[in-house]
Scaffold this motif. Sequence first.
Motif, PDB file in Angstrom:
ATOM      1  N   LYS A 254       0.957  -1.189   0.027  1.00 19.69           N
ATOM      2  CA  LYS A 254      -0.101   0.177  -0.001  1.00 19.69           C
ATOM      3  C   LYS A 254       0.801   1.274   0.012  1.00 19.69           C
ATOM      4  CE  LYS A 254      -3.580  -2.337   2.455  1.00 19.69           C
ATOM      5  NZ  LYS A 254      -4.555  -2.256   3.887  1.00 19.69           N
ATOM      6  N   LEU A 255       0.394   2.166  -0.386  1.00 21.24           N
ATOM      7  CA  LEU A 255       1.069   3.705  -0.579  1.00 21.24           C
ATOM      8  C   LEU A 255       0.892   4.175   0.828  1.00 21.24           C
ATOM      9  CD1 LEU A 255       2.753   5.539  -1.905  1.00 21.24           C
ATOM     10  CD2 LEU A 255       0.632   6.714  -2.884  1.00 21.24           C
ATOM     11  N   MET A 256       2.062   4.262   1.777  1.00 23.09           N
ATOM     12  CA  MET A 256       2.009   4.716   2.918  1.00 23.09           C
ATOM     13  C   MET A 256       3.082   5.737   3.008  1.00 23.09           C
ATOM     14  SD  MET A 256       1.194   1.263   5.160  1.00 23.09           S
ATOM     15  CE  MET A 256       2.852   0.653   4.733  1.00 23.09           C
ATOM     16  N   PRO A 257       2.767   7.043   3.420  1.00 21.38           N
ATOM     17  CA  PRO A 257       3.933   7.846   3.487  1.00 21.38           C
ATOM     18  C   PRO A 257       5.014   7.570   4.456  1.00 21.38           C
ATOM     19  CG  PRO A 257       1.769   8.861   3.188  1.00 21.38           C
ATOM     20  CD  PRO A 257       1.510   7.368   3.416  1.00 21.38           C
ATOM     21  N   SER A 258       4.562   6.791   5.612  1.00 23.87           N
ATOM     22  CA  SER A 258       5.511   6.450   6.454  1.00 23.87           C
ATOM     23  C   SER A 258       6.160   5.181   6.462  1.00 23.87           C
ATOM     24  CB  SER A 258       4.995   6.967   8.021  1.00 23.87           C
ATOM     25  OG  SER A 258       3.840   6.113   8.240  1.00 23.87           O
ATOM     26  N   TRP A 259       5.161   4.377   5.871  1.00 19.03           N
ATOM     27  CA  TRP A 259       5.215   2.861   5.944  1.00 19.03           C
ATOM     28  C   TRP A 259       6.015   2.336   7.004  1.00 19.03           C
ATOM     29  CZ3 TRP A 259      10.830   0.934   4.485  1.00 19.03           C
ATOM     30  CH2 TRP A 259      11.465   1.912   4.088  1.00 19.03           C
TER      31      TRP A 259
ATOM     32  N   HIS B 244      16.858   3.687   4.422  1.00 19.75           N
ATOM     33  CA  HIS B 244      16.181   4.790   3.551  1.00 19.75           C
ATOM     34  C   HIS B 244      15.813   4.161   2.439  1.00 19.75           C
ATOM     35  CE1 HIS B 244      18.555   7.699   6.265  1.00 19.75           C
ATOM     36  NE2 HIS B 244      19.281   6.519   6.641  1.00 19.75           N
ATOM     37  N   GLY B 245      14.401   4.291   2.123  1.00 24.83           N
ATOM     38  CA  GLY B 245      13.864   3.979   0.896  1.00 24.83           C
ATOM     39  C   GLY B 245      12.379   4.162   0.654  1.00 24.83           C
ATOM     40  N   HIS B 246      11.751   3.502  -0.144  1.00 24.46           N
ATOM     41  CA  HIS B 246      10.405   4.100  -0.441  1.00 24.46           C
ATOM     42  C   HIS B 246       9.810   2.516  -0.741  1.00 24.46           C
ATOM     43  CE1 HIS B 246       6.883   5.082  -2.901  1.00 24.46           C
ATOM     44  NE2 HIS B 246       7.078   6.132  -2.518  1.00 24.46           N
ATOM     45  N   PRO B 247       8.464   2.344  -0.232  1.00 24.35           N
ATOM     46  CA  PRO B 247       7.779   1.292  -0.085  1.00 24.35           C
ATOM     47  C   PRO B 247       7.391   0.429  -1.423  1.00 24.35           C
ATOM     48  CG  PRO B 247       6.061   2.783   0.331  1.00 24.35           C
ATOM     49  CD  PRO B 247       7.819   3.251   0.500  1.00 24.35           C
ATOM     50  N   PHE B 248       7.328   1.301  -2.531  1.00 23.60           N
ATOM     51  CA  PHE B 248       7.255   0.655  -3.908  1.00 23.60           C
ATOM     52  C   PHE B 248       8.358   0.199  -4.742  1.00 23.60           C
ATOM     53  CE2 PHE B 248       2.759   2.956  -4.981  1.00 23.60           C
ATOM     54  CZ  PHE B 248       2.363   1.968  -3.983  1.00 23.60           C
TER      55      PHE B 248
ATOM     56  N   ILE C  37      12.826   5.294   7.084  1.00 23.81           N
ATOM     57  CA  ILE C  37      13.024   6.510   6.664  1.00 23.81           C
ATOM     58  C   ILE C  37      12.444   6.647   4.849  1.00 23.81           C
ATOM     59  CG2 ILE C  37      14.430   8.629   6.320  1.00 23.81           C
ATOM     60  CD1 ILE C  37      16.148   7.177   8.750  1.00 23.81           C
ATOM     61  N   THR C  38      11.486   7.322   4.846  1.00 27.18           N
ATOM     62  CA  THR C  38      10.836   7.686   3.405  1.00 27.18           C
ATOM     63  C   THR C  38      11.660   8.468   2.700  1.00 27.18           C
ATOM     64  OG1 THR C  38       8.630   6.925   4.158  1.00 27.18           O
ATOM     65  CG2 THR C  38       8.934   7.871   2.144  1.00 27.18           C
ATOM     66  N   VAL C  39      11.975   8.022   1.399  1.00 31.66           N
ATOM     67  CA  VAL C  39      12.713   9.006   0.460  1.00 31.66           C
ATOM     68  C   VAL C  39      11.723   9.127  -0.557  1.00 31.66           C
ATOM     69  CG1 VAL C  39      14.730   9.255  -1.028  1.00 31.66           C
ATOM     70  CG2 VAL C  39      15.025   8.015   0.944  1.00 31.66           C
ATOM     71  N   ASP C  40      11.263  10.446  -0.822  1.00 32.60           N
ATOM     72  CA  ASP C  40      10.265  10.781  -1.657  1.00 32.60           C
ATOM     73  C   ASP C  40      10.889  10.770  -3.043  1.00 32.60           C
ATOM     74  OD1 ASP C  40       8.160  11.963  -3.159  1.00 32.60           O
ATOM     75  OD2 ASP C  40       7.826  13.499  -1.888  1.00 32.60           O
ATOM     76  N   LEU C  41      10.590   9.751  -3.774  1.00 34.16           N
ATOM     77  CA  LEU C  41      11.303   9.689  -5.069  1.00 34.16           C
ATOM     78  C   LEU C  41      10.619  10.415  -6.205  1.00 34.16           C
ATOM     79  CD1 LEU C  41      11.593   5.735  -5.495  1.00 34.16           C
ATOM     80  CD2 LEU C  41      13.245   7.395  -4.644  1.00 34.16           C
ATOM     81  N   LYS C  42       9.245  10.857  -5.945  1.00 41.62           N
ATOM     82  CA  LYS C  42       8.544  11.846  -7.071  1.00 41.62           C
ATOM     83  C   LYS C  42       9.076  13.163  -6.915  1.00 41.62           C
ATOM     84  CE  LYS C  42       4.043   9.885  -7.865  1.00 41.62           C
ATOM     85  NZ  LYS C  42       2.605  10.257  -7.811  1.00 41.62           N
TER      86      LYS C  42
ATOM     87  N   GLY D 148      22.611   8.152  -6.012  1.00 42.51           N
ATOM     88  CA  GLY D 148      21.318   8.585  -5.850  1.00 42.51           C
ATOM     89  C   GLY D 148      20.249   7.543  -5.974  1.00 42.51           C
ATOM     90  N   GLN D 149      20.370   6.290  -5.358  1.00 43.92           N
ATOM     91  CA  GLN D 149      19.567   5.257  -5.316  1.00 43.92           C
ATOM     92  C   GLN D 149      19.062   4.757  -3.865  1.00 43.92           C
ATOM     93  OE1 GLN D 149      22.040   2.724  -7.869  1.00 43.92           O
ATOM     94  NE2 GLN D 149      21.312   3.262  -9.792  1.00 43.92           N
ATOM     95  N   VAL D 150      17.932   4.364  -4.191  1.00 47.31           N
ATOM     96  CA  VAL D 150      17.749   3.549  -2.839  1.00 47.31           C
ATOM     97  C   VAL D 150      17.326   2.099  -2.951  1.00 47.31           C
ATOM     98  CG1 VAL D 150      16.192   5.553  -2.337  1.00 47.31           C
ATOM     99  CG2 VAL D 150      14.988   3.694  -3.324  1.00 47.31           C
ATOM    100  N   PRO D 151      17.517   1.462  -1.642  1.00 50.24           N
ATOM    101  CA  PRO D 151      17.673   1.916  -0.419  1.00 50.24           C
ATOM    102  C   PRO D 151      19.142   1.934  -0.043  1.00 50.24           C
ATOM    103  CG  PRO D 151      17.295  -0.377  -0.408  1.00 50.24           C
ATOM    104  CD  PRO D 151      17.325  -0.195  -1.720  1.00 50.24           C
ATOM    105  N   VAL D 152      19.167   2.784   1.234  1.00 48.07           N
ATOM    106  CA  VAL D 152      20.565   2.915   1.876  1.00 48.07           C
ATOM    107  C   VAL D 152      20.147   2.135   3.227  1.00 48.07           C
ATOM    108  CG1 VAL D 152      22.433   4.178   3.034  1.00 48.07           C
ATOM    109  CG2 VAL D 152      21.214   4.842   0.644  1.00 48.07           C
ATOM    110  N   PHE D 153      20.992   1.054   3.800  1.00 45.37           N
ATOM    111  CA  PHE D 153      20.748   0.806   4.968  1.00 45.37           C
ATOM    112  C   PHE D 153      21.925   0.937   5.955  1.00 45.37           C
ATOM    113  CE2 PHE D 153      22.020  -2.996   7.928  1.00 45.37           C
ATOM    114  CZ  PHE D 153      20.864  -3.003   8.517  1.00 45.37           C
TER     115      PHE D 153
END
Length: 231
Positions: free
Chosen positions: A17-22, A37-41, A62-67, A83-88
């Motif tokens: 699901k699209l969750m801003p905080s995931w 540091h990443g994005h749930p999609f 930690i959400t990284v806003d790719l858009k 400039g790529q996700v994720p970073v652990f």
Amino acid sequence: MRYTNRLSMDYRRLVSKLMPSWKREAEVKKIEGYKVHGHPFSTNTRRVLAVLLEKGLLYEPITVDLKSGEHKSESFLSLNPFGQVPVFEDENVKLLEPSHNTSIAYLHSARGTQLLSLESEETLATLTMWMEIEAHQFDPFASRLTWEQVIKPLDGLETDHTVVEENEAGLEQVLNVYEKRLGESRFLACNTFTLVDLHHLPNIQYLLETPTKGLLENRPRVRMWVDEITG
């Protein structure tokens, strides 16, 4: 501890699901200094989340806003200059994909699912080989198919069906190799679930929601493997 139904459902709830905080309540706690540091999609983000779930490890997401292009911002580039996700992050150590998955699996080899084949040089070499096959043969086709059929529509963009057809043709050839391999071994690297199989999960779970799922279902051994790794 295999990739159980419970973990599979937990994983899907977290990233489907699209969750801003995931974030889930338990995961907000900072455990052992782990941060993702990443994005749930992002399929690459999903891979590291799956490893953490298999190992039963908590972390701070930690959400990284790719858009908005946050992954190209100066602050994020200080974490990952590509400039790529994720970073652990593990305290002062920053690991970039895919090195973090192998590192986590090795560091916590005695915990949760055993994701590495460490029994012999031969099994480890086979696992390494199939990791390369996933990265360079399976993933390029599967990721483009995921992008065209899942991610683009979510962003209000049209699917390019010519690109879909071209990449399905490429994926078919890869899956023919997989079908033969899975006649020799229960999983891709060996007879137990490993990091190799886990790395396929994000794209496969996306593609099962698209017409491309037919490529996975019309090969009996591939279908059995997919059913087993997705729980």
